[in-house]
Each structure stands twice: as structure tokens, then as C-alpha cells.
Write a protein that holds these residues in place. Sequence first.
Motif, PDB file in Angstrom:
ATOM      1  N   THR A  23      58.608  41.393  -5.873  1.00  0.00           N
ATOM      2  CA  THR A  23      58.757  41.238  -7.323  1.00  0.00           C
ATOM      3  C   THR A  23      58.051  42.372  -8.083  1.00  0.00           C
ATOM      4  O   THR A  23      57.853  42.275  -9.297  1.00  0.00           O
ATOM      5  CB  THR A  23      58.191  39.879  -7.776  1.00  0.00           C
ATOM      6  N   ASP A  24      57.690  43.426  -7.338  1.00  0.00           N
ATOM      7  CA  ASP A  24      57.036  44.611  -7.932  1.00  0.00           C
ATOM      8  C   ASP A  24      55.768  44.248  -8.701  1.00  0.00           C
ATOM      9  O   ASP A  24      55.494  44.801  -9.778  1.00  0.00           O
ATOM     10  CB  ASP A  24      58.010  45.353  -8.867  1.00  0.00           C
ATOM     11  N   ARG A  25      54.981  43.334  -8.128  1.00  0.00           N
ATOM     12  CA  ARG A  25      53.749  42.919  -8.805  1.00  0.00           C
ATOM     13  C   ARG A  25      52.500  43.255  -8.003  1.00  0.00           C
ATOM     14  O   ARG A  25      51.404  42.886  -8.392  1.00  0.00           O
ATOM     15  CB  ARG A  25      53.803  41.419  -9.099  1.00  0.00           C
ATOM     16  N   LEU A  26      52.656  43.938  -6.882  1.00  0.00           N
ATOM     17  CA  LEU A  26      51.513  44.310  -6.060  1.00  0.00           C
ATOM     18  C   LEU A  26      51.015  45.692  -6.456  1.00  0.00           C
ATOM     19  O   LEU A  26      51.694  46.697  -6.240  1.00  0.00           O
ATOM     20  CB  LEU A  26      51.879  44.298  -4.570  1.00  0.00           C
ATOM     21  N   ALA A  27      49.820  45.728  -7.032  1.00  0.00           N
ATOM     22  CA  ALA A  27      49.222  47.013  -7.392  1.00  0.00           C
ATOM     23  C   ALA A  27      48.675  47.706  -6.151  1.00  0.00           C
ATOM     24  O   ALA A  27      48.940  48.887  -5.904  1.00  0.00           O
ATOM     25  CB  ALA A  27      48.102  46.810  -8.411  1.00  0.00           C
ATOM     26  N   LYS A  28      47.905  46.964  -5.348  1.00  0.00           N
ATOM     27  CA  LYS A  28      47.308  47.522  -4.136  1.00  0.00           C
ATOM     28  C   LYS A  28      46.805  46.385  -3.263  1.00  0.00           C
ATOM     29  O   LYS A  28      46.397  45.332  -3.754  1.00  0.00           O
ATOM     30  CB  LYS A  28      46.146  48.444  -4.487  1.00  0.00           C
ATOM     31  N   PHE A  29      46.859  46.595  -1.938  1.00  0.00           N
ATOM     32  CA  PHE A  29      46.268  45.683  -0.961  1.00  0.00           C
ATOM     33  C   PHE A  29      45.064  46.376  -0.348  1.00  0.00           C
ATOM     34  O   PHE A  29      45.199  47.418   0.295  1.00  0.00           O
ATOM     35  CB  PHE A  29      47.300  45.317   0.112  1.00  0.00           C
ATOM     36  N   LEU A  30      43.890  45.808  -0.572  1.00  0.00           N
ATOM     37  CA  LEU A  30      42.661  46.336   0.013  1.00  0.00           C
ATOM     38  C   LEU A  30      42.303  45.517   1.249  1.00  0.00           C
ATOM     39  O   LEU A  30      42.207  44.285   1.186  1.00  0.00           O
ATOM     40  CB  LEU A  30      41.507  46.274  -0.994  1.00  0.00           C
ATOM     41  N   THR A  31      42.097  46.206   2.371  1.00  0.00           N
ATOM     42  CA  THR A  31      41.782  45.523   3.619  1.00  0.00           C
ATOM     43  C   THR A  31      40.841  46.398   4.447  1.00  0.00           C
ATOM     44  O   THR A  31      40.390  47.449   3.992  1.00  0.00           O
ATOM     45  CB  THR A  31      43.075  45.187   4.389  1.00  0.00           C
ATOM     46  N   THR A  32      40.536  45.942   5.656  1.00  0.00           N
ATOM     47  CA  THR A  32      39.645  46.709   6.531  1.00  0.00           C
ATOM     48  C   THR A  32      40.468  47.697   7.347  1.00  0.00           C
ATOM     49  O   THR A  32      40.397  48.900   7.146  1.00  0.00           O
ATOM     50  CB  THR A  32      38.851  45.763   7.445  1.00  0.00           C
ATOM     51  N   LEU A  33      41.257  47.175   8.272  1.00  0.00           N
ATOM     52  CA  LEU A  33      42.167  47.990   9.072  1.00  0.00           C
ATOM     53  C   LEU A  33      43.589  47.598   8.725  1.00  0.00           C
ATOM     54  O   LEU A  33      43.907  46.411   8.671  1.00  0.00           O
ATOM     55  CB  LEU A  33      41.934  47.736  10.566  1.00  0.00           C
TER      56      LEU A  33
END
Length: 408
Positions: A23-33
Motif C-alpha cells: 500500500t506504499d506506506r512503508l518508509a523504512k524497515f530497521l532490523t539487525t541482519l
Amino acid sequence: MILLVHPFGNANVRAVLAALDRTDRLAKFLTTLGWSNSSPILRMFPEKSRAEIMRRGYDLPHYKIRTHPAREIVRQLAERLGLRWLTKHETGWASIDRVWNGLDGVAAGYLKENRDRLKIDGVYGYEDCAARLFEQARELEVRRIYDLPIAYWETAQRLLRREAERYPEWEPTLGGTRDSEEKLARKTRELELAEIVICPSAFVLDSLPEQTRRSKKCIIAPFGSPPENRSDRSRRTEGPLRFLFAGALSQRKGLADLFAAMKLVRSPGAELVVMGSPILPMHFYRNQFAGFTHEPPRPHEAVLRLMSSCDVLVLPSIVEGRALVQQEAMACGLPLIATRNAGGEDLIVEGETGFLVPAGSPETIAEKIEWFLQNRDKLPGMREAARAKAAKLTWTAYGDQILHAIGD
């Protein structure tokens, strides 16, 4: 646009990511690996290595993923090398707690620096990885969505302390009874700062303080199920009935109660299969109840094969959120014997998909095991009912519920 933060990317996290991305609503996914499954670099690895690497792969474009890998890499190496001092609960430099807290701090800084550039208007955080992120979001007037995957700590502590009194020898397996005051204070602060609370089950919702349920938007979004899994082995009609327990070998998941129940079963023909990681030496468990087959943890596909060789899943948990193993087992055709505390109350149609039993009641567990032993002819119909019930819950529907809760 939503900034989502999680160190590992479990199945429920991936479903939320997929919903936000489509839905084009993800700005960024922050994770470890983590890395994009579309990366051409992945094709350079041998097939065996690629399968392991793909566990941290995401169906997202590479520019939507930002990683902070150092502690997680050290944690994984320390576990493989047996360097327990590095992963010691809360205090080890590469402990799970330090991994979560470290990512939380990185996320808070990232939000401050990139809020305007990425047009971030909401942050989606998980328990133990949201305190500093939510503090920064409040300062910037950004919405705060809190995903609570397990019972709120006050309820969990009360239940686990009761178990420590019932089974003192099992106390080292409970885990949550040893959380520091600092860690518990962070959990409290996360909930205070949250504006929307996502719960996977009615059990988790009911575990929240009453004031929270009255003052905040709280919703239940049940997890999705894996695809239906069929095997001829699940339709066998001879031999003992195989009752499966799956999860860490802990009284948090009710294993002491299950062992006590097996001692009460008088009808012949019950085999107990226990799959999971021991927390104490194996001789401890054998001393509690010798008559079980232990199966170590294994890749997901192998777990499903083991499930298909069994007949009933028994999960008499004391504290859970929504144990996904219940829906995995049902998709393989296993009816359930489970407590409400396992988070799958809605999965149980009494006598059709399984039985709900009170937490902490070996006598009732034994009674239901006896029922299956004496009503084996009902298993084929229950297998089909279990599969049908699991199939009604999809990850797409789960993601849609999250989107609806978040709103515009």
C-alpha cells in the motif's frame, strides 16, 4: 509513511511489512541482519548456504531495509561457540536484550534524522524495542503503534511467580521471573507512550491494565496460518496415538503440567513427543517424566513433517501471546489440547478442532488425552475440521487488520 523496527523479522512482522509495502506506506524497515530477496548477490552463494541466508531475506526492495548488524552477528557466533558470558540474560554484550535495546536506540536516532525526508508519520514498534523510539516519536508528534506479542509483563510476572511456587524445581525454565526492574520499567514506559496497541489474542488484550484498555485504541489481530499440509502418515490408524508438545522445554509453556498429566493417563497407547530446546540438562526432564521422545529443533519444513507424523498437539501454556505452533499443527491436521493462555481460544471448537483446558490443570489435560485414546474414530473428522479452521486465518487478512487499525 511508517517506520517499522524489529530485530529478527518473524512471520507476523513480515506480514505487516508486506501490507505496508503493497500500500506504499512503508518508509523504512530497521532490523539487525536483513537483505532483499531480489538481491543478485544471494545467487552467488551455494544452495545450502543460500537457504540459511534466505531466513533473513525479505520481499522488499533493498532501499526499504536498513540494518544494524554488529551485536546480532556476535550473538549468533557466541551461541555457536558456546560463549555464554557474551549472551548472558540482560548483561551480556550480545544478549538478546542488548540486541533489542541497541536497535531501539538506532531507530530513535534514525527517526530524528529522517522524519521529514521520508515523511514518517507513524512508528511501529515491538515490546522491548520501542522505549526510545516512542520517546523520540512523541517529541516529533509522530503516531506510536505498539505490537505486544505476548501477555503484558505485570500479568506474566504474576502467573509465572505462581508457577515458581507450584514447581520450584522448574523455576529456572520460566525466564521472565528474572527480568530486572530496569527492563520491566522500559516495558511500562513503552505501553504508556503507545497510542495504538496491537494484540494477537484475547488473552493478551485481557492482560493489559484496565486503564490502558479504556484509554487507548487496542485491537486483536490473530496471526495467519501456513498453507495446508497433508501427509498420508497423518491418516494412520494403527499404533500409539502420538501427542506432540512443541516449544522451549519450559513450564511457561506448561511442560511440567503435561508431564504430570501423562502420569495420570491410565489408558494404553499414548506416546508423548517433545520437540524443542532444553533449558536445563536433559536428565532433569527425564527425572520428571521418563516416557517421552525428545526431538531437537529443526528447520520449518522438518517441523511440519514431524507434525504430520503426530496426531494431537498439546500446548498447556501458562504465558503466551498467540503460539503460532497451534495453527501450524492445525494446518497439518492436528486437533489441539490447549489453554486459553496459549492465545488460540478462537481456534477451539470443543470436540471438533480440539479442547480448551484450564491453565495449571494436569487432571483436565489427562482427561482430554484419555478422550482421544477412547475416541480414535473421531480423529479423521477432527483433522479436517482443524485444517479448515486454520485455513480461515491468512497472513493477508492479518496485514489488512493492521492497516485498518493504523488508519490513514
